[in-house]
Design a protein around this motif. Structure first.
Motif, PDB file in Angstrom:
ATOM      1  N   ALA A  66      33.736  42.084  27.783  1.00 59.50           N
ATOM      2  CA  ALA A  66      32.774  43.194  27.850  1.00 59.50           C
ATOM      3  C   ALA A  66      33.349  44.343  28.685  1.00 59.50           C
ATOM      4  O   ALA A  66      33.255  45.518  28.314  1.00 59.50           O
ATOM      5  N   LYS A  67      33.990  43.987  29.791  1.00 56.23           N
ATOM      6  CA  LYS A  67      34.586  45.011  30.665  1.00 56.23           C
ATOM      7  C   LYS A  67      35.688  45.761  29.923  1.00 56.23           C
ATOM      8  O   LYS A  67      35.770  46.986  29.964  1.00 56.23           O
ATOM      9  N   ARG A  68      36.538  44.971  29.252  1.00 56.34           N
ATOM     10  CA  ARG A  68      37.666  45.577  28.538  1.00 56.34           C
ATOM     11  C   ARG A  68      37.144  46.478  27.418  1.00 56.34           C
ATOM     12  O   ARG A  68      37.682  47.563  27.167  1.00 56.34           O
ATOM     13  N   ALA A  69      36.076  46.018  26.762  1.00 58.46           N
ATOM     14  CA  ALA A  69      35.514  46.808  25.662  1.00 58.46           C
ATOM     15  C   ALA A  69      34.997  48.148  26.176  1.00 58.46           C
ATOM     16  O   ALA A  69      35.212  49.195  25.549  1.00 58.46           O
ATOM     17  N   LYS A  70      34.342  48.118  27.311  1.00 59.62           N
ATOM     18  CA  LYS A  70      33.795  49.365  27.858  1.00 59.62           C
ATOM     19  C   LYS A  70      34.907  50.334  28.248  1.00 59.62           C
ATOM     20  O   LYS A  70      34.841  51.528  27.990  1.00 59.62           O
ATOM     21  N   ALA A 103      24.826  38.041  32.178  1.00 63.09           N
ATOM     22  CA  ALA A 103      26.005  38.547  32.892  1.00 63.09           C
ATOM     23  C   ALA A 103      26.647  39.696  32.112  1.00 63.09           C
ATOM     24  O   ALA A 103      27.033  40.720  32.689  1.00 63.09           O
ATOM     25  N   VAL A 104      26.728  39.528  30.809  1.00 61.45           N
ATOM     26  CA  VAL A 104      27.310  40.576  29.970  1.00 61.45           C
ATOM     27  C   VAL A 104      26.439  41.829  30.013  1.00 61.45           C
ATOM     28  O   VAL A 104      26.927  42.951  30.147  1.00 61.45           O
ATOM     29  N   ARG A 105      25.136  41.615  29.940  1.00 63.78           N
ATOM     30  CA  ARG A 105      24.208  42.754  29.983  1.00 63.78           C
ATOM     31  C   ARG A 105      24.396  43.555  31.283  1.00 63.78           C
ATOM     32  O   ARG A 105      24.434  44.785  31.274  1.00 63.78           O
ATOM     33  N   ASP A 106      24.532  42.845  32.385  1.00 62.63           N
ATOM     34  CA  ASP A 106      24.654  43.532  33.673  1.00 62.63           C
ATOM     35  C   ASP A 106      25.932  44.370  33.738  1.00 62.63           C
ATOM     36  O   ASP A 106      25.960  45.435  34.350  1.00 62.63           O
ATOM     37  N   ILE A 107      26.984  43.865  33.125  1.00 63.68           N
ATOM     38  CA  ILE A 107      28.242  44.616  33.096  1.00 63.68           C
ATOM     39  C   ILE A 107      28.157  45.789  32.107  1.00 63.68           C
ATOM     40  O   ILE A 107      28.561  46.902  32.392  1.00 63.68           O
ATOM     41  N   ALA A 108      27.593  45.486  30.944  1.00 68.86           N
ATOM     42  CA  ALA A 108      27.657  46.473  29.852  1.00 68.86           C
ATOM     43  C   ALA A 108      26.626  47.584  29.990  1.00 68.86           C
ATOM     44  O   ALA A 108      26.822  48.681  29.476  1.00 68.86           O
ATOM     45  N   GLN A 109      25.534  47.313  30.702  1.00 72.05           N
ATOM     46  CA  GLN A 109      24.442  48.297  30.797  1.00 72.05           C
ATOM     47  C   GLN A 109      24.147  48.896  29.417  1.00 72.05           C
ATOM     48  O   GLN A 109      24.277  50.106  29.215  1.00 72.05           O
ATOM     49  N   PRO A 110      23.719  48.047  28.491  1.00 78.26           N
ATOM     50  CA  PRO A 110      23.590  48.523  27.105  1.00 78.26           C
ATOM     51  C   PRO A 110      22.494  49.566  26.924  1.00 78.26           C
ATOM     52  O   PRO A 110      21.484  49.533  27.620  1.00 78.26           O
ATOM     53  N   ARG A 111      22.747  50.456  25.993  1.00 79.32           N
ATOM     54  CA  ARG A 111      21.742  51.451  25.600  1.00 79.32           C
ATOM     55  C   ARG A 111      20.637  50.758  24.812  1.00 79.32           C
ATOM     56  O   ARG A 111      19.481  51.137  24.868  1.00 79.32           O
TER      57      ARG A 111
END
Ligand code: GDP
Length: 297
Positions: A173-177, A208-216
């Motif tokens: 997720a981090k790498r994707a962002k 955990a992914v949601r917290d990193i990605a802060q999705p729209r």
């Protein structure tokens, strides 16, 4: 999509509209049949009950039985109530993409159609909205699923994040962002791992992914054929990770449509899109008016 419900309601309303004058008992009898039809379509009991209550209140309030075309009045009230139950308060537009790169988190159980829907949405955003889209699979347990997303990305002509073995979902997720920012993408889809059932490990990972990605947006993909189960899955996901909307897949199948009718009322979350097949363009924006029209034939 709603063939049997539509047929059932059609015959009830045929009789009503042909009847000319209607007594309150006629309306009551018709509404009982509507209620049965809704339950047979796998609409949740509470939703069906509230639906009939609301229609009855409006029918009585408008003195339907005294109007010139009482049957048509009832049909109109049912139509409006269907739109209301399908859309809730204020129907949201399609996906909101602002402040690029916007992350869209795709969640759902395995086999619900999540990966397919991710690619369909990517295609739509690219073709219709001219957006630059990046897809990333976070399904570290299933290499085949990661490859499938990459293949679909190629098919619809968008980029996918290169697969790096051994990374965790959060690392991906981090790498994707980062890649989305550096590469000038408008949208990055994060296709999370599904499980056969909802379990804690899955939910922890998605959180955990949601917290990193802060999705729209966090879109839940559910199989429309599973009726009330789809609504239960939505309630659970919303409670654990918070969802912004739902995509109902397999609405091309012979499902009874109940999930579509109960979803908004039970979960408070809008259905954004419906999947209508395996092809990449078999995706429709969910529009309450159109769906109500389809149900009423
Ligand atoms: P995932 O495990 O949730 O990622 O599910 P997939 O995206 O791999 O989809 C599972 C199967 O369902 C695939 O064969 C898809 O082609 C199929 N599928 C997905 N969406 C739809 C739909 O709207 N209608 C139909 N008929 N099949 C669908």
């Amino acid at each position: 999509m709603f063939e049997s419900l539509s047929e059932r309601l059609g015959s009830v309303f045929d009789r009503l509209t042909k009847a000319g004058a209607l007594s309150e008992a006629d309306v009551d009898a018709a509404l009982r049949e509507v209620r049965t039809a809704l339950l047979e379509a796998d609409v949740s009991l509470a939703v069906a009950r509230d639906f009939i209550k609301a229609v009855k209140a409006k029918a009585t309030g408008q003195a339907v039985t005294k109007s010139v075309t009482p049957g048509q009045q009832v049909v109109k009230i049912v139509h409006d109530e269907l739109v209301h139950v399908l859309a809730g308060e204020g129907e949201p537009d399609a996906l909101k993409i602002d402040n690029p790169p916007s992350a869209i988190l795709m969640v759902g159980l395995q086999g619900s159609g999540k990966t397919t829907t991710t690619a369909k949405l990517a295609k739509r955003l690219k073709d219709k909205n001219g957006k630059k889209v990046l897809l990333a699979s976070l399904d570290t347990n299933r290499p085949a699923a990661m490859e499938q997303l990459a293949i679909l990305a190629g098919q619809v002509g968008v980029d996918s994040l290169p697969i790096v073995k051994g990374e965790t979902a959060v690392q991906i997720a981090k790498r994707a962002k980062t890649q989305a920012t550096l590469g000038g993408y408008d949208v990055v889809f994060l296709d999370t791992a599904g499980r056969l059932h909802i379990d804690e490990v899955l939910m922890d990972e998605v959180q955990a992914v949601r917290d990193i990605a802060q999705p729209r947006e966090t879109l839940l993909v559910v199989d429309g054929l599973t009726g009330q189960d789809a609504v239960n899955v939505a309630t659970e996901f919303d409670g654990k990770v918070g969802i912004s909307g739902v995509v109902l897949t397999r609405m091309d199948g012979d499902g009874r449509g109940g999930a579509a009718l109960s979803m908004r009322a039970v979960t408070g979350k809008p259905i954004r899109f419906v999947g209508l097949g395996e092809k990449m363009d078999a995706l429709e924006t969910f529009e309450a008016e159109r769906v109500a029209g389809r149900i009423l034939g």
